[in-house]
Design an enzyme around this catalytic site. Sequence first.
Site, PDB file in Angstrom:
ATOM      1  CB  VAL A  63       0.793   7.713  10.891  1.00  0.00           C
ATOM      2  CG1 VAL A  63      -0.150   7.778  12.077  1.00  0.00           C
ATOM      3  CG2 VAL A  63       0.029   7.539   9.584  1.00  0.00           C
ATOM      4  CG  ASN A  89      -7.778   1.561  12.411  1.00  0.00           C
ATOM      5  OD1 ASN A  89      -8.386   0.619  11.924  1.00  0.00           O
ATOM      6  ND2 ASN A  89      -8.269   2.801  12.407  1.00  0.00           N
ATOM      7  CB  SER A 141      -6.765  -4.748   3.153  1.00  0.00           C
ATOM      8  OG  SER A 141      -7.803  -4.892   2.201  1.00  0.00           O
ATOM      9  CE1 TYR A 154      -6.389   0.490   1.890  1.00  0.00           C
ATOM     10  CE2 TYR A 154      -7.092  -1.621   0.995  1.00  0.00           C
ATOM     11  CZ  TYR A 154      -7.076  -0.708   2.027  1.00  0.00           C
ATOM     12  OH  TYR A 154      -7.742  -0.988   3.193  1.00  0.00           O
ATOM     13  CB  ALA A 155      -3.153  -4.442  -3.422  1.00  0.00           C
ATOM     14  CB  ALA A 156       1.711  -2.168  -3.138  1.00  0.00           C
ATOM     15  CB  SER A 157       0.085   0.136   1.385  1.00  0.00           C
ATOM     16  OG  SER A 157      -1.324   0.000   1.386  1.00  0.00           O
ATOM     17  CE  LYS A 158      -4.449  -1.075   4.467  1.00  0.00           C
ATOM     18  NZ  LYS A 158      -4.374  -0.603   5.871  1.00  0.00           N
ATOM     19  CB  ILE A 187     -15.398  -2.673   6.816  1.00  0.00           C
ATOM     20  CG1 ILE A 187     -14.488  -3.901   6.929  1.00  0.00           C
ATOM     21  CG2 ILE A 187     -16.041  -2.332   8.157  1.00  0.00           C
ATOM     22  CD1 ILE A 187     -15.169  -5.177   7.377  1.00  0.00           C
TER      23      ILE A 187
END
Length: 246
Positions: A63, A89, A141, A154-158, A187
């Site tokens: 992706v 996803n 997220s 991760y936080a920046a991407s989400k 999760i």
Amino acid sequence: MRLKDKVVVITGGAKGIGAVTATLFGEQGAKVVLVDFDGQAGEAKAKELVEANVEAVFFKTDVSDLASVSETAKQVLAQFEKVDVLINNAGITKDAMLLKLDATDFQQVIDVNLTGVFNCTQAFIPSMLAAGKGKVINTSSVAGVSGNVGQTNYAASKAGIVGMTRTWAKEFGRSGINVNAVAPGFIETEMIHTIPPKILEQIKMMTASPRLGTPLDVANAYLFLASDESDFVNGTVLEVDGAMLK
């Protein structure tokens, strides 16, 4: 059946939340298109769905690579002629505290989690525009909403996904397309296997519903947003986190 004959593309559909979503959507009458970089797991999941009498196919896709996504979109539309629902996803983690975070790891998470959503939406949304309807569901997220220690990339991407979701809802809402996001909490998937059990117990106690979420909890949220029941829901971020204390 809430998704009868709808063509649904699920990125990251080979395992975890994506795989559970594929099963649930198949049970609801959808034609399932699995998109994943893991060829072996993707083929196995598609076979499992077909054996359960679900019309399903798998396309190995990166992706983060626009050319790979464009080729997949071309093949999907050639086979099904439309896409009713796109679930962005796919995602990865490469966690580290800021001062120990490698620049390559930062960029790779951005490329998959954020650029991947851009690539897939840009590739599939023209068919929705041509049909005058469609649903795009992006996976953010709670880390993208509230931040999280050790997850700068991760936080920046989400968080970026939240911004794109609300922007696209405004851009495409008048064309009959709904764009929403789901923001899962912690999760029970492979992603949390690196978290020590003691920390997981602390996380549970920080949640009004004192447990971890399950992939089905998230899949059910996807199902609502993919169904006709959510036609007046647009540009929202649905938090599936058991009411985490923030």
